[in-house]
Design an enzyme around this catalytic site. Structure first.
Site, PDB file in Angstrom:
ATOM      1  N   THR A 132       7.763 -10.666  10.938  1.00 15.20           N
ATOM      2  CA  THR A 132       8.657 -10.007   9.986  1.00 15.20           C
ATOM      3  C   THR A 132       9.936  -9.504  10.650  1.00 15.20           C
ATOM      4  O   THR A 132       9.936  -9.219  11.854  1.00 15.20           O
ATOM      5  CB  THR A 132       7.898  -8.816   9.358  1.00 15.20           C
ATOM      6  OG1 THR A 132       8.801  -8.023   8.605  1.00 15.20           O
ATOM      7  CG2 THR A 132       7.270  -7.909  10.421  1.00 15.20           C
ATOM      8  N   ASP A 133      10.978  -9.341   9.846  1.00 13.12           N
ATOM      9  CA  ASP A 133      12.211  -8.738  10.372  1.00 13.12           C
ATOM     10  C   ASP A 133      12.051  -7.230  10.584  1.00 13.12           C
ATOM     11  O   ASP A 133      12.909  -6.589  11.185  1.00 13.12           O
ATOM     12  CB  ASP A 133      13.398  -9.026   9.434  1.00 13.12           C
ATOM     13  CG  ASP A 133      13.223  -8.471   8.023  1.00 13.12           C
ATOM     14  OD1 ASP A 133      12.127  -7.962   7.704  1.00 13.12           O
ATOM     15  OD2 ASP A 133      14.185  -8.546   7.225  1.00 13.12           O
ATOM     16  N   GLU A 134      10.954  -6.646  10.044  1.00 14.44           N
ATOM     17  CA  GLU A 134      10.781  -5.190  10.167  1.00 14.44           C
ATOM     18  C   GLU A 134      10.582  -4.751  11.611  1.00 14.44           C
ATOM     19  O   GLU A 134      10.716  -3.568  11.922  1.00 14.44           O
ATOM     20  CB  GLU A 134       9.616  -4.706   9.296  1.00 14.44           C
ATOM     21  CG  GLU A 134       9.845  -5.003   7.836  1.00 14.44           C
ATOM     22  CD  GLU A 134       9.095  -4.096   6.883  1.00 14.44           C
ATOM     23  OE1 GLU A 134       8.453  -3.138   7.330  1.00 14.44           O
ATOM     24  OE2 GLU A 134       9.167  -4.359   5.673  1.00 14.44           O
ATOM     25  N   TYR A 157       2.902  -0.397  10.136  1.00 17.27           N
ATOM     26  CA  TYR A 157       2.868  -1.840   9.878  1.00 17.27           C
ATOM     27  C   TYR A 157       3.787  -2.591  10.836  1.00 17.27           C
ATOM     28  O   TYR A 157       3.367  -3.529  11.526  1.00 17.27           O
ATOM     29  CB  TYR A 157       3.272  -2.135   8.421  1.00 17.27           C
ATOM     30  CG  TYR A 157       3.666  -3.586   8.188  1.00 17.27           C
ATOM     31  CD1 TYR A 157       2.707  -4.598   8.208  1.00 17.27           C
ATOM     32  CD2 TYR A 157       5.004  -3.958   7.988  1.00 17.27           C
ATOM     33  CE1 TYR A 157       3.069  -5.933   8.019  1.00 17.27           C
ATOM     34  CE2 TYR A 157       5.374  -5.285   7.797  1.00 17.27           C
ATOM     35  CZ  TYR A 157       4.406  -6.267   7.821  1.00 17.27           C
ATOM     36  OH  TYR A 157       4.757  -7.585   7.648  1.00 17.27           O
ATOM     37  N   LYS A 161       2.977  -5.315  13.859  1.00 13.67           N
ATOM     38  CA  LYS A 161       3.503  -6.687  13.916  1.00 13.67           C
ATOM     39  C   LYS A 161       4.303  -6.902  15.203  1.00 13.67           C
ATOM     40  O   LYS A 161       4.237  -7.961  15.823  1.00 13.67           O
ATOM     41  CB  LYS A 161       4.398  -6.972  12.692  1.00 13.67           C
ATOM     42  CG  LYS A 161       3.677  -7.046  11.367  1.00 13.67           C
ATOM     43  CD  LYS A 161       2.676  -8.178  11.247  1.00 13.67           C
ATOM     44  CE  LYS A 161       3.311  -9.539  11.169  1.00 13.67           C
ATOM     45  NZ  LYS A 161       2.294 -10.602  10.877  1.00 13.67           N
TER      46      LYS A 161
HETATM   47  P1  NAD Z   1      -0.796 -10.690   1.925  1.00  8.41           P
HETATM   48  O1  NAD Z   1      -1.190  -9.268   2.098  1.00  8.41           O
HETATM   49  O2  NAD Z   1      -0.458 -11.183   0.568  1.00  8.41           O
HETATM   50  O3  NAD Z   1      -1.933 -11.654   2.492  1.00  8.41           O
HETATM   51  C1  NAD Z   1      -2.619 -11.401   3.673  1.00  8.41           C
HETATM   52  C2  NAD Z   1      -3.858 -12.273   3.690  1.00  8.41           C
HETATM   53  O4  NAD Z   1      -4.535 -12.043   4.943  1.00  8.41           O
HETATM   54  C3  NAD Z   1      -4.857 -11.933   2.573  1.00  8.41           C
HETATM   55  O5  NAD Z   1      -5.324 -13.130   1.976  1.00  8.41           O
HETATM   56  C4  NAD Z   1      -5.979 -11.214   3.299  1.00  8.41           C
HETATM   57  O6  NAD Z   1      -7.249 -11.386   2.687  1.00  8.41           O
HETATM   58  C5  NAD Z   1      -5.926 -11.863   4.675  1.00  8.41           C
HETATM   59  N1  NAD Z   1      -6.494 -11.012   5.726  1.00  8.41           N
HETATM   60  C6  NAD Z   1      -6.217  -9.697   5.963  1.00  8.41           C
HETATM   61  N2  NAD Z   1      -6.949  -9.254   7.002  1.00  8.41           N
HETATM   62  C7  NAD Z   1      -7.674 -10.310   7.454  1.00  8.41           C
HETATM   63  C8  NAD Z   1      -8.588 -10.494   8.507  1.00  8.41           C
HETATM   64  N3  NAD Z   1      -8.930  -9.469   9.319  1.00  8.41           N
HETATM   65  N4  NAD Z   1      -9.140 -11.707   8.697  1.00  8.41           N
HETATM   66  C9  NAD Z   1      -8.813 -12.747   7.871  1.00  8.41           C
HETATM   67  N5  NAD Z   1      -7.965 -12.629   6.853  1.00  8.41           N
HETATM   68  C10 NAD Z   1      -7.392 -11.429   6.633  1.00  8.41           C
HETATM   69  O7  NAD Z   1       0.420 -10.905   2.928  1.00  8.41           O
HETATM   70  P2  NAD Z   1       1.712 -11.829   2.804  1.00  8.41           P
HETATM   71  O8  NAD Z   1       2.772 -11.059   2.106  1.00  8.41           O
HETATM   72  O9  NAD Z   1       1.306 -13.160   2.305  1.00  8.41           O
HETATM   73  O10 NAD Z   1       2.130 -11.921   4.341  1.00  8.41           O
HETATM   74  C11 NAD Z   1       1.589 -12.949   5.174  1.00  8.41           C
HETATM   75  C12 NAD Z   1       2.181 -12.819   6.569  1.00  8.41           C
HETATM   76  O11 NAD Z   1       3.600 -12.921   6.500  1.00  8.41           O
HETATM   77  C13 NAD Z   1       1.892 -11.469   7.232  1.00  8.41           C
HETATM   78  O12 NAD Z   1       1.619 -11.702   8.582  1.00  8.41           O
HETATM   79  C14 NAD Z   1       3.186 -10.677   7.055  1.00  8.41           C
HETATM   80  O13 NAD Z   1       3.348  -9.757   8.108  1.00  8.41           O
HETATM   81  C15 NAD Z   1       4.213 -11.793   7.119  1.00  8.41           C
HETATM   82  N6  NAD Z   1       5.465 -11.547   6.382  1.00  8.41           N
HETATM   83  C16 NAD Z   1       5.450 -11.175   5.076  1.00  8.41           C
HETATM   84  C17 NAD Z   1       6.659 -11.014   4.398  1.00  8.41           C
HETATM   85  C18 NAD Z   1       6.685 -10.607   2.940  1.00  8.41           C
HETATM   86  O14 NAD Z   1       7.766 -10.362   2.386  1.00  8.41           O
HETATM   87  N7  NAD Z   1       5.573 -10.552   2.233  1.00  8.41           N
HETATM   88  C19 NAD Z   1       7.873 -11.235   5.059  1.00  8.41           C
HETATM   89  C20 NAD Z   1       7.848 -11.595   6.412  1.00  8.41           C
HETATM   90  C21 NAD Z   1       6.629 -11.776   7.060  1.00  8.41           C
HETATM   91  O1  DAU Z   2      11.011  -7.444   5.455  1.00 10.64           O
HETATM   92  C1  DAU Z   2       9.806  -8.133   5.445  1.00 10.64           C
HETATM   93  C2  DAU Z   2       8.709  -7.245   4.889  1.00 10.64           C
HETATM   94  O2  DAU Z   2       8.946  -7.136   3.487  1.00 10.64           O
HETATM   95  C3  DAU Z   2       7.309  -7.767   5.161  1.00 10.64           C
HETATM   96  O3  DAU Z   2       7.077  -7.776   6.545  1.00 10.64           O
HETATM   97  C4  DAU Z   2       6.250  -6.896   4.479  1.00 10.64           C
HETATM   98  O4  DAU Z   2       4.964  -7.462   4.636  1.00 10.64           O
HETATM   99  C5  DAU Z   2       6.573  -6.834   2.992  1.00 10.64           C
HETATM  100  O5  DAU Z   2       5.664  -5.967   2.339  1.00 10.64           O
HETATM  101  C6  DAU Z   2       8.004  -6.352   2.777  1.00 10.64           C
HETATM  102  O6  DAU Z   2       8.140  -4.951   3.183  1.00 10.64           O
HETATM  103  P1  DAU Z   2       8.992  -3.891   2.332  1.00 10.64           P
HETATM  104  O7  DAU Z   2       8.496  -2.542   2.641  1.00 10.64           O
HETATM  105  O8  DAU Z   2      10.447  -4.156   2.470  1.00 10.64           O
HETATM  106  O9  DAU Z   2       8.544  -4.370   0.852  1.00 10.64           O
HETATM  107  P2  DAU Z   2       8.166  -3.536  -0.460  1.00 10.64           P
HETATM  108  O10 DAU Z   2       8.054  -4.529  -1.572  1.00 10.64           O
HETATM  109  O11 DAU Z   2       7.035  -2.602  -0.258  1.00 10.64           O
HETATM  110  O12 DAU Z   2       9.478  -2.658  -0.703  1.00 10.64           O
HETATM  111  C7  DAU Z   2      10.753  -3.263  -0.859  1.00 10.64           C
HETATM  112  C8  DAU Z   2      11.767  -2.143  -1.018  1.00 10.64           C
HETATM  113  O13 DAU Z   2      11.533  -1.483  -2.274  1.00 10.64           O
HETATM  114  C9  DAU Z   2      11.643  -1.057   0.032  1.00 10.64           C
HETATM  115  O14 DAU Z   2      12.939  -0.575   0.345  1.00 10.64           O
HETATM  116  C10 DAU Z   2      10.825   0.040  -0.641  1.00 10.64           C
HETATM  117  C11 DAU Z   2      11.223  -0.090  -2.098  1.00 10.64           C
HETATM  118  N1  DAU Z   2      10.168   0.232  -3.094  1.00 10.64           N
HETATM  119  C12 DAU Z   2       8.952  -0.328  -2.960  1.00 10.64           C
HETATM  120  C13 DAU Z   2       7.949  -0.082  -3.867  1.00 10.64           C
HETATM  121  C14 DAU Z   2       6.569  -0.671  -3.722  1.00 10.64           C
HETATM  122  C15 DAU Z   2      10.486   1.046  -4.174  1.00 10.64           C
HETATM  123  O15 DAU Z   2      11.617   1.547  -4.310  1.00 10.64           O
HETATM  124  N2  DAU Z   2       9.496   1.291  -5.094  1.00 10.64           N
HETATM  125  C16 DAU Z   2       8.234   0.786  -4.979  1.00 10.64           C
HETATM  126  O16 DAU Z   2       7.372   1.074  -5.842  1.00 10.64           O
END
Ligand code: NAD
Ligand code: DAU
Length: 351
Positions: A132-134, A157, A161
């Site tokens: 992630t970019d975080e 989190y 990562k």
């Molecule tokens: P998600 O929470 O939707 O999915 C995570 C999956 O991992 C789930 O299916 C869960 O059951 C599985 N899991 C969790 N713990 C586990 C374990 N111990 N063993 C096996 N499986 C397990 O997450 P996502 O949003 O699809 O993110 C996937 C990956 O991409 C993560 O590594 C996250 O850090 C990264 N990522 C997400 C975003 C985003 O915007 N969602 C952006 C950048 C990177």
């Molecule tokens: O940047 C990549 C990341 O993006 C991933 O690594 C994470 O897995 C993914 O969850 C996401 O993180 P964020 O914290 O940016 O996503 P989230 O959807 O939780 O929140 C997006 C923005 O919206 C953040 O600034 C917080 C705000 N927010 C979020 C929620 C859930 C609100 O204002 N209200 C809300 O209810």
């Protein structure tokens, strides 16, 4: 890529990636999807895949922290490639209770790397780490994250990562494993669990419930449609420089309040409220997230210059597709919103 192990393939991006793989002509291998099925994992996300590709797709329920199970999978399926998505992914949950984040994101990644190291002695294995970019922390008003930006994670989190990224890099340097890492910005699209901003707002707006916006709503995220992320990962796995790290973004910076109002207006157009209400009136500013990063923005020149990638979906087209997907899948939403999710929302909002 004959036998690829996809970890976390029942989650949001992992399941989109598996759908992508089976639509990609150049991919002819077999996918082993290993997922623990936490609250965020849903095998329904892969409906159709096991029937259509029965000889090329296997699902295994297991925890990536369980090293014996992982070794058995590497052995049984002769794994030569790993695409590692499995993680605890929700920042707010990591603030409430970091335990699972430390276990899965750090120890789970470490265990997988150890398993790769063990099997790599007899067959070459490539490991792609989805991050992630975080990990870079927060930007001010100007500038962009690049592969050179120092790590400065601010939440449990992002710290977990960042730790996993360092382990992956170190295993490449120390043990010569073939590794690549991608650091992507915020994804949205089908199958995203409705605790994340975009699907949460869509669902609440559809049900005419309050739309919680943290703080002043002016935090900025760089949004990318999930299919574009999947295409980037596939490119990096196939053609990326071994040991390379690649930043991925949408060139789509938006304040949270802009995202929320865009969803309100689009839903009013596609599916107006029966009460005649305007969805913008549901917006409710709530207490800010502790340590809330102000701005993320990615400069993806490296990925563009080396591999020719850039996003294909604009926010306007991507958000419309996403809203239509949620409107078409009410049963999916109901099911994922039952059980554990309900108790989390109770805790958050006293629903
Ligand atoms: P998600 O929470 O939707 O999915 C995570 C999956 O991992 C789930 O299916 C869960 O059951 C599985 N899991 C969790 N713990 C586990 C374990 N111990 N063993 C096996 N499986 C397990 O997450 P996502 O949003 O699809 O993110 C996937 C990956 O991409 C993560 O590594 C996250 O850090 C990264 N990522 C997400 C975003 C985003 O915007 N969602 C952006 C950048 C990177
Ligand atoms: O940047 C990549 C990341 O993006 C991933 O690594 C994470 O897995 C993914 O969850 C996401 O993180 P964020 O914290 O940016 O996503 P989230 O959807 O939780 O929140 C997006 C923005 O919206 C953040 O600034 C917080 C705000 N927010 C979020 C929620 C859930 C609100 O204002 N209200 C809300 O209810």
């Amino acid at each position: 890529m004959k036998n690829i192990l996809v970890t976390g393939g029942a989650g949001f991006i992992g399941s989109n990636f598996i759908h992508y793989l089976f639509s990609e002509k150049s991919f002819t291998g077999r996918v082993v999807n290993v997922d623990k099925l936490t609250y965020a994992g849903n095998p329904e996300n892969l409906d159709g895949i096991s029937d259509r590709f029965a000889d090329r797709y296997v699902f295994e329920q297991a925890d990536i922290c369980d090293r014996e199970s992982m070794a058995a999978l590497f052995e049984r399926y002769e794994i030569d490639t790993v695409c590692h998505f499995a993680a605890e992914s929700h920042v707010d949950r990591s603030i409430a209770d970091p335990d699972a984040f430390i276990m899965t994101n750090i120890m789970g990644t470490y265990g997988l790397l150890e398993t790769v190291r063990r099997f790599n002695a007899s067959r070459a294995i490539h490991f792609h780490h989805v991050s992630t970019d975080e990990v870079y922390g927060s930007l001010g008003n100007a500038g962009f994250f690049t592969e050179e930006t120092p790590y400065r994670p601010n939440s449990p989190y992002s710290a977990s990562k960042a730790s996993s990224d360092h382990l992956v890099r170190a295993y490449g340097e120390t043990y010569g494993l073939s590794v690549t890492t991608s650091n992507c910005s915020n994804n949205y699209g089908p199958y995203q669990f409705p605790e994340k901003l975009i699907p949460l707002i869509i669902e609440n707006a559809l049900n005419e419930k309050p739309l919680p916006v943290y703080g002043d709503g002016r935090n900025i995220r760089d949004w990318l449609f999930v299919a574009d992320h999947c295409r980037a990962i596939y490119l990096i796995m196939n053609q990326g420089k071994r040991g390379g790290m690649y930043a991925i973004g949408g060139r789509c910076e938006m304040e949270n309040i802009q995202v929320v109002t865009a969803i309100c207006d689009l839903l009013d157009e596609i599916n107006p409220c029966r009460s005649g209400k305007k969805r913008r009136d549901l917006i409710t500013f709530v207490k800010d997230r502790p340590g809330h990063d102000r701005r993320y923005a990615i400069d993806f020149s490296k990925l563009h210059n080396e591999l020719g990638w850039e996003p294909q979906e604009s926010f306007e087209t991507g958000i419309r597709k996403t809203i239509l997907w949620y409107l078409d899948h009410p049963a999916w939403v109901d099911r994922v919103k039952s059980g554990e999710y309900r108790s989390w929302m109770n805790q958050q909002y006293g629903e």
